[in-house]
Design an enzyme around this catalytic site. Structure first.
Site, PDB file in Angstrom:
ATOM      1  N   GLY A  19      20.441 -68.498   5.495  1.00 49.37           N
ATOM      2  CA  GLY A  19      21.606 -69.354   5.606  1.00 49.37           C
ATOM      3  C   GLY A  19      21.502 -70.581   4.721  1.00 49.37           C
ATOM      4  CB  CYS A  20      24.068 -72.982   3.606  1.00 48.67           C
ATOM      5  SG  CYS A  20      24.920 -73.327   5.165  1.00 48.67           S
ATOM      6  CE1 TYR A  21      23.624 -78.401   7.015  1.00 48.25           C
ATOM      7  CE2 TYR A  21      24.580 -76.839   8.553  1.00 48.25           C
ATOM      8  CZ  TYR A  21      24.655 -78.037   7.869  1.00 48.25           C
ATOM      9  OH  TYR A  21      25.733 -78.867   8.042  1.00 48.25           O
TER      10      TYR A  21
ATOM     11  CB  ALA B 149      19.118 -77.075   1.551  1.00 46.66           C
TER      12      ALA B 149
END
Length: 352
Positions: A157-159, A162
């Site tokens: 996922g995005c979170y 990063a």
């Protein structure tokens, strides 16, 4: 050789970003883009940016011969992908899933945060899609696909992307206290919440506003803990900002007893860690990542510094639709199909 690709859920933000990437990809041919709600409507009519680029129209999920594709990208809500993937795998189609359905290795953990998993056998064999940190899993999947097997990738996922890219080098180097909490504060653009407007994401509520949400309860928590080995020690707080796209995660890591690296040493360590990762850039000491510098790309920027309180502060910036979703899906597909991992991916953001 050109591979036929399909996108299920192509009208959403992550789905249409996949369409954008695949229409320019030299090795994947976009053969199908599905949306039940918009079936029969030309893509360019809904998203005029595609005028003169593609004449393809959206088609229904059920009415599209996805079995004729070599690879299908699932850009569908959580809990939907696990109902679609088994049939595709059964007919020999490789699946790249952008949802959370095949990320968590333990079905009990998935059930705790989402729902009972209906395809636990596929969950066990899915490769986790974060190439910089799980390259071995993707390489093994590539070998299986080359041998004639349809494979499944559950993209990070995005979170988690990063956050993990920012924190992993320090943790892997043993510089982080193994008993102390790790704090991750992350800010995302509104497209990360999906296309359907809500009371949080509607323009009138999201504009001129920044707020925390899902405090202590966000579903990406167990995924980040799984990636970084932080079970029970992660304090993750996401925030929504009035950006179209972009995500910045700031991770505060307590130094292990006796560890006292200088910031310059950390930068060197991080650059060595990502030396073979063409889509990750480690910033110079004293320079921090910017979401604008990666917007529209599958790139990540990482910054790191030592805090005098005995902490490492690591930051990671990505485009939530790029490295956080569609771009990462294509990067994983490139690896699985034996292509250069940067193939077809935009590497330079608009400078202003």
């Amino acid at each position: 050789m050109t591979y036929r690709a399909g996108v299920v859920g192509a009208a959403g933000f992550a789905g249409i970003e996949l369409v954008r990437i695949l229409t320019r990809h030299p090795e994947f041919e976009l053969a199908a883009a599905t949306s039940d709600a918009l079936a029969g409507t030309p893509i360019a009519q809904v998203y005029p940016a595609f005028t003169g680029v593609t004449d393809l129209a959206f088609s229904t999920h059920e009415g599209t011969d996805l079995g004729a594709c070599d690879v299908v990208f699932l850009a569908v809500p959580h809990k939907a992908a696990m109902g679609m993937a088994p049939a595709l795998i059964a007919v020999g189609v490789t699946v790249i899933d952008l949802s959370a359905d095949f990320r968590l290795k333990d079905p009990a953990v998935y059930e705790q945060w989402y729902a009972p998993h209906t395809a636990p056998d596929l969950l066990a064999q899915a490769a986790f899609g974060l190439p910089e940190l799980t390259g071995d899993e993707l390489a093994a999947a590539a070998e299986r696909r080359a041998a004639g097997e349809a494979v499944l990738v559950g993209c990070a996922g995005c979170y988690p992307t990063a956050t993990s890219l920012a924190a992993a080098p320090a943790i892997c180097a043993g510089l982080v206290d193994g008993a102390a909490p790790v704090v991750a504060d992350a800010v995302s653009g509104v497209t990360g919440a999906g296309k359907k407007a809500t009371e949080r994401t509607h323009f009138c509520f999201a504009n001129e506003n920044v707020e925390a949400y899902g405090v202590g309860t966000h579903r990406h928590t167990p995924e980040i803990e799984q990636i970084l080995g932080l079970q029970g020690r992660l304090v993750f707080t996401p925030h929504l900002a009035p950006l179209n796209r972009g995500l910045l995660s700031t991770v505060t890591l307590p130094l292990a007893p006796g560890a006292a690296p200088a910031t310059e040493e950390l930068v060197a360590l991080y650059r060595d860690f990502y030396a073979e990762s063409p889509l990750v850039s480690v910033m110079d000491a004293g320079v921090q990542p910017r979401t604008a510098s990666v917007a529209g790309t599958c790139r990540a920027q990482v910054g790191v510094a030592v805090h005098p309180a005995g902490l490492i502060v690591a930051t990671g910036a990505i485009d939530n639709l790029g490295k956080g979703a569609a771009g990462q899906g294509v990067q994983c597909a490139n690896i699985v199909f034996g292509l250069p991992e940067t193939c077809g991916l935009e590497e330079i953001a608009n400078p202003v």
